[in-house]
Scaffold this motif. Structure first.
Motif, PDB file in Angstrom:
ATOM      1  N   THR A 167       0.844  -1.199   0.000  1.00 15.60           N
ATOM      2  CA  THR A 167       0.000   0.000   0.000  1.00 15.60           C
ATOM      3  C   THR A 167       0.882   1.253   0.000  1.00 15.60           C
ATOM      4  O   THR A 167       2.105   1.154  -0.018  1.00 15.60           O
ATOM      5  CB  THR A 167      -0.882   0.048   1.266  1.00 15.60           C
ATOM      6  N   SER A 168       0.223   2.393   0.070  1.00 15.62           N
ATOM      7  CA  SER A 168       0.971   3.663   0.113  1.00 15.62           C
ATOM      8  C   SER A 168       1.423   4.003   1.528  1.00 15.62           C
ATOM      9  O   SER A 168       2.013   5.053   1.743  1.00 15.62           O
ATOM     10  CB  SER A 168       0.098   4.794  -0.415  1.00 15.62           C
ATOM     11  N   GLY A 169       1.125   3.152   2.479  1.00 13.42           N
ATOM     12  CA  GLY A 169       1.573   3.420   3.841  1.00 13.42           C
ATOM     13  C   GLY A 169       0.613   2.871   4.875  1.00 13.42           C
ATOM     14  O   GLY A 169      -0.323   2.134   4.555  1.00 13.42           O
ATOM     15  N   GLY A 170       0.840   3.266   6.118  1.00 13.13           N
ATOM     16  CA  GLY A 170       0.050   2.759   7.234  1.00 13.13           C
ATOM     17  C   GLY A 170      -1.393   3.227   7.207  1.00 13.13           C
ATOM     18  O   GLY A 170      -2.318   2.453   7.502  1.00 13.13           O
ATOM     19  N   SER A 171      -1.617   4.483   6.852  1.00  9.22           N
ATOM     20  CA  SER A 171      -2.986   5.005   6.866  1.00  9.22           C
ATOM     21  C   SER A 171      -3.857   4.280   5.847  1.00  9.22           C
ATOM     22  O   SER A 171      -5.003   3.920   6.141  1.00  9.22           O
ATOM     23  CB  SER A 171      -2.986   6.509   6.578  1.00  9.22           C
ATOM     24  N   GLU A 172      -3.311   4.062   4.659  1.00  5.46           N
ATOM     25  CA  GLU A 172      -4.098   3.346   3.654  1.00  5.46           C
ATOM     26  C   GLU A 172      -4.384   1.923   4.130  1.00  5.46           C
ATOM     27  O   GLU A 172      -5.515   1.422   3.998  1.00  5.46           O
ATOM     28  CB  GLU A 172      -3.360   3.302   2.304  1.00  5.46           C
ATOM     29  N   ALA A 173      -3.380   1.292   4.710  1.00  2.95           N
ATOM     30  CA  ALA A 173      -3.569  -0.078   5.193  1.00  2.95           C
ATOM     31  C   ALA A 173      -4.643  -0.128   6.282  1.00  2.95           C
ATOM     32  O   ALA A 173      -5.501  -1.024   6.289  1.00  2.95           O
ATOM     33  CB  ALA A 173      -2.241  -0.635   5.716  1.00  2.95           C
ATOM     34  N   ASP A 174      -4.620   0.842   7.186  1.00  8.63           N
ATOM     35  CA  ASP A 174      -5.640   0.898   8.246  1.00  8.63           C
ATOM     36  C   ASP A 174      -7.034   1.088   7.647  1.00  8.63           C
ATOM     37  O   ASP A 174      -7.994   0.415   8.033  1.00  8.63           O
ATOM     38  CB  ASP A 174      -5.359   2.068   9.207  1.00  8.63           C
TER      39      ASP A 174
ATOM     40  N   ALA B 299       1.308  -1.834   8.370  1.00 11.56           N
ATOM     41  CA  ALA B 299       2.678  -1.406   8.651  1.00 11.56           C
ATOM     42  C   ALA B 299       3.091  -0.313   7.669  1.00 11.56           C
ATOM     43  O   ALA B 299       2.511  -0.179   6.597  1.00 11.56           O
ATOM     44  CB  ALA B 299       3.638  -2.588   8.556  1.00 11.56           C
ATOM     45  N   SER B 300       4.099   0.442   8.081  1.00  9.19           N
ATOM     46  CA  SER B 300       4.544   1.583   7.283  1.00  9.19           C
ATOM     47  C   SER B 300       6.066   1.636   7.230  1.00  9.19           C
ATOM     48  O   SER B 300       6.732   1.579   8.269  1.00  9.19           O
ATOM     49  CB  SER B 300       3.998   2.858   7.916  1.00  9.19           C
ATOM     50  N   ALA B 301       6.628   1.781   6.022  1.00  6.48           N
ATOM     51  CA  ALA B 301       8.082   1.678   5.834  1.00  6.48           C
ATOM     52  C   ALA B 301       8.875   2.781   6.505  1.00  6.48           C
ATOM     53  O   ALA B 301       9.955   2.539   7.038  1.00  6.48           O
ATOM     54  CB  ALA B 301       8.409   1.663   4.334  1.00  6.48           C
ATOM     55  N   HIS B 302       8.352   4.001   6.496  1.00  7.21           N
ATOM     56  CA  HIS B 302       9.182   5.116   6.988  1.00  7.21           C
ATOM     57  C   HIS B 302       9.336   5.137   8.503  1.00  7.21           C
ATOM     58  O   HIS B 302      10.055   5.971   9.033  1.00  7.21           O
ATOM     59  CB  HIS B 302       8.662   6.462   6.469  1.00  7.21           C
ATOM     60  N   LYS B 303       8.677   4.211   9.189  1.00  6.01           N
ATOM     61  CA  LYS B 303       8.876   4.109  10.630  1.00  6.01           C
ATOM     62  C   LYS B 303      10.048   3.197  10.964  1.00  6.01           C
ATOM     63  O   LYS B 303      10.475   3.123  12.100  1.00  6.01           O
ATOM     64  CB  LYS B 303       7.615   3.574  11.322  1.00  6.01           C
ATOM     65  N   PHE B 304      10.538   2.447   9.971  1.00  8.14           N
ATOM     66  CA  PHE B 304      11.709   1.580  10.242  1.00  8.14           C
ATOM     67  C   PHE B 304      12.822   1.825   9.220  1.00  8.14           C
ATOM     68  O   PHE B 304      13.419   0.900   8.698  1.00  8.14           O
ATOM     69  CB  PHE B 304      11.317   0.097  10.358  1.00  8.14           C
ATOM     70  N   HIS B 305      13.055   3.112   8.948  1.00  9.29           N
ATOM     71  CA  HIS B 305      14.176   3.535   8.105  1.00  9.29           C
ATOM     72  C   HIS B 305      13.995   3.198   6.627  1.00  9.29           C
ATOM     73  O   HIS B 305      14.959   3.168   5.871  1.00  9.29           O
ATOM     74  CB  HIS B 305      15.512   2.990   8.642  1.00  9.29           C
TER      75      HIS B 305
END
Lengths: 126, 396
Positions: B68-75, B199-205
Motif C-alpha cells: 500500500t501507500s503506507g500505514g494510513s491506507e492499510a488501516d 505497517a509503514s516503511a518510513h517508521k523503520f528507516h
C-alpha cells in the motif's frame, strides 16, 4: 519555511518585560489552562500613563511573543491609547501569525484591557 | 549538538534502504504488468519482496501481503474490509480503543455514519487495555476488533497475543495497527493470532509513501482503489517497486538488528526516563516497561508543549508534543486524555523517540536541555506561580 516569522521568534526567544510588578496598579489575567493559554499582565500607572508593564504567560510560542509585543506597544503610553490596542495591531507588529494562532494576539489584547479594567475598578473603589 | 528524537514521526532512511531502491529506478524500471524482460524482472523482484516481507512478520504465505501507500491506507482498507465482511453476515458491531491512530478512529467514524455501531474500549492509566474488558465487549454481532500493537505517542505495547486469542476463539476478525511495532519489536502474525495488520516503511528507516497490509488467507479484502488487476485486484495502480524493494531491505535490516538494538535502546530509554523523572511535578506517560524501546513521553506541569519544543529545537533537539498548539485544534492529544491526563497537564507533554544510533552522550544532553527549558518556562508561567504559591493544587 519556518512556522513563525523572525519577529515572533525574536520575541519568543527574548521576551521583553517578562515578570511581575509586586505593587501593580492593575492586574489582568485571561485564558485558561484547559485551552492551553493563560496570560497575566501587570501595570504600573502614573497620571494615566503606563509607566511599567510586565507579563507572565503559559502558552505556545506565539502566545509568549504576542504578550511580549503587546507590552512593548503600550509601555509609556496613555491609558486611552492602550485601550485602543487591537489584536490585529499586535499580529501585524509581529509580521503576522499563522491563522490558527490569531487567538494568541486576541488574548494579548484582552489581557491588557482586563488589567486596565482592574485599575479603573480599583480607582473607583478608592 | 543535533539530535533527531522524533523517530515515531518518521525515521532517517538507512543506507541499505536507499541502495535497495536505486536499481529499480535506474535499470529494472519496467512496469511489473508488462510482458517484456524488464517488466518481468520487476515482477520477479516484487514477488520476492512479498515473500520476504511475509516471512519477516511470521507469515509463510506471500499472498497475504498487499503493498500500500503506507500505514494510513492499510488501516483504512483493513477496517473497511472487516466491516464489509461483517455487513454480509448482518454483523454491524466493531470494537476498537480510544487511543488508536486517527487513520483508525476516522475510518470508524465513517463506518458509524454507514450504520455500524462502534465501541471504543477504555485505556487505563498505564496506557494498556484490559483483555477481559475486550472479551466482555464482544457481542454476537461483533464483526471486527482493531487494537493497535504499540501506541504512537506513549509507546505502550498491548497484550496483542492475548487479544488475538480472544478474537480467534470468538470468531471475530482481529486487525492491529502495527505501524510503530513492525521493525522495532518481534511481531508474528501466526503466534499473535492476527487476521489483519498494517505497517509503514518510513517508521523503520524505509521510504515514505510505502507500507503494507497483511490479511490472513480467508479474510477477503475490499479494494479502496479501482483501476487495475495489481495486488490480486485488491489495490489498483502500478506498484511502487523502488519503494517496496527499499521497504523490504529496511525491514530485513531492522529485524536482523532488532534484539541487539532493542537492548541498547532500552537502556538509553530507561536512563532518559530516570533523568527526566528528576524534574519536579512531572510524570512518565504509559507503562515504564511494556513500552517501545525508544519511546519516552512525559507531562510537565505548569508549561505548554509547543514553547518547549521550539526552545528544544533551538538547542538542536527535534521532538514532539501532544499539546493543542501543535495539533492545530483546541484539544490536546486524545491519547493523553484517554489515559486520564486532564487538559491542563496534557498541554505540557513531550515525546522523545530515540533512534537506534542514539548515544549515552545525547541522552545526557537531552536530560540537561529539557530540565533547563522546563525550569525557564516555569519561571514566567502564571500557572506555575499559582501552583507554587499554593493558590492552585498540583496535579502531578
Amino acid at each position: 519555511m519556518a512556522l513563525y516569522s523572525e519577529k515572533v521568534m525574536d520575541h519568543f526567544r527574548n521576551p521583553r518585560n517578562v515578570g511581575v510588578i509586586e505593587n501593580a496598579d492593575g492586574i489582568g489575567e485571561v485564558g485558561n489552562a484547559k485551552c492551553g493559554d493563560i496570560m497575566k499582565m501587570y501595570l504600573k500607572i502614573d497620571n494615566d500613563i503606563i509607566t511599567d508593564v510586565k507579563f507572565e504567560t503559559f502558552g505556545c510560542g506565539s502566545a509568549i511573543a504576542s504578550s511580549s509585543m503587546a507590552t512593548e506597544m503600550i509601555k509609556g503610553k496613555p491609558l486611552s491609547e492602550a485601550m485602543q490596542l487591537t489584536n490585529q495591531a499586535v499580529a501585524e507588529a509581529l509580521d503576522g501569525l499563522p491563522a490558527h494562532k490569531i487567538h494568541c494576539s486576541v488574548l494579548a489584547e484582552e489581557a491588557i484591557k482586563s488589567a486596565i479594567d482592574d485599575y479603573n475598578a480599583r480607582k473607583k473603589a478608592e | 549538538m543535533k539530535i533527531y528524537a522524533d523517530n515515531a514521526a518518521t525515521t532517517k532512511m538507512s543506507r541499505t534502504a536507499i541502495d535497495a531502491m536505486i536499481p529499480y529506478m535506474e535499470s529494472v524500471y519496467g512496469n511489473p504488468s508488462s510482458l517484456y524482460e524488464i517488466g518481468q524482472d520487476a515482477r520477479e523482484a516484487l514477488e520476492d519482496a512479498r515473500r520476504r516481507t511475509a516471512a519477516l512478520i511470521g507469515s509463510s504465505d506471500p499472498s497475504t501481503i498487499i503493498f500500500t501507500s503506507g500505514g494510513s491506507e492499510a488501516d483504512n482498507q483493513a477496517l473497511l474490509s472487516g466491516a464489509e465482511l461483517g455487513r454480509l453476515k448482518g454483523k454491524m458491531h466493531i470494537i476498537s480503543t480510544k487511543f488508536e491512530h486517527h487513520a483508525v478512529l476516522h475510518s470508524l467514524k465513517r463506518l458509524e455514519k454507514a450504520g455500524f455501531e462502534v465501541t471504543l474500549l477504555d485505556v487505563h492509566e498505564d496506557g494498556l487495555i484490559r483483555p477481559s474488558e475486550l472479551e466482555a465487549a464482544i457481542r454476537p454481532d461483533t464483526c471486527l476488533v482493531s487494537v493497535m500493537y504499540a501506541n504512537n505517542e506513549i509507546g505502550t505495547i498491548q497484550p496483542i497475543r492475548e487479544i488475538g486469542k480472544i478474537c480467534r476463539d470468538k470468531g471475530v476478525i482481529f486487525h492491529t495497527d502495527a505501524v510503530q511495532a513492525v521493525g522495532h519489536i518481534p511481531v508474528d502474525v501466526e503466534k499473535d493470532n492476527i487476521d489483519m495488520l498494517s505497517a509503514s516503511a518510513h517508521k523503520f528507516h524505509g521510504p515514505k509513501g510505502t507500507g503494507f497490509l497483511y490479511a490472513r488467507k480467508g479474510v477477503r479484502l475490499t479494494s479502496l482503489i479501482e483501476g487495475g488487476a495489481q495486488e490480486r485486484m485488491k489495490r489498483a495502480g502500478t506498484e511502487n517497486v523502488p519503494g517496496i524493494m527499499s521497504m523490504t531491505a529496511a525491514l530485513e535490516e531492522s529485524c536482523s538488528r532488532m534484539s541487539e538494538d532493542s537492548k541498547t535502546l532500552t537502556a538509553l530509554r530507561d536512563r532518559l526516563i530516570e533523568g527526566l523523572s528528576r524534574i519536579p511535578h512531572s510524570v512518565l506517560n504509559g507503562d515504564p516497561v511494556k513500552r517501545l524501546p525508544g519511546n519516552v513521553n512525559f507531562c510537565f506541569e505548569g508549561i505548554e508543549g509547543e514553547s518547549l519544543l521550539l526552545l528544544l529545537d533551538d538547542k538542536g533537539i527535534s521532538a514532539s508534543s501532544g499539546s493543542a498548539c501543535t495539533s492545530g485544534s483546541l484539544d490536546p492529544s486524545h491519547v493523553l486524555l484517554a489515559i486520564g491526563r486532564i487538559h491542563d497537564v496534557a498541554h505540557g507533554s513531550l515525546r522523545l523517540s530515540l533512534s537506534e544510533d542514539a548515544t549515552p552522550e545525547e541522552v545526557e544532553y537531552i536530560i540537561q536541555a529539557v530540565s533547563e527549558v522546563v525550569a525557564y518556562l516555569r519561571g514566567f508561567s502564571p500557572v506555575w506561580r499559582d501552583l507554587t504559591s499554593g493558590k492552585k493544587e498540583f496535579i502531578l
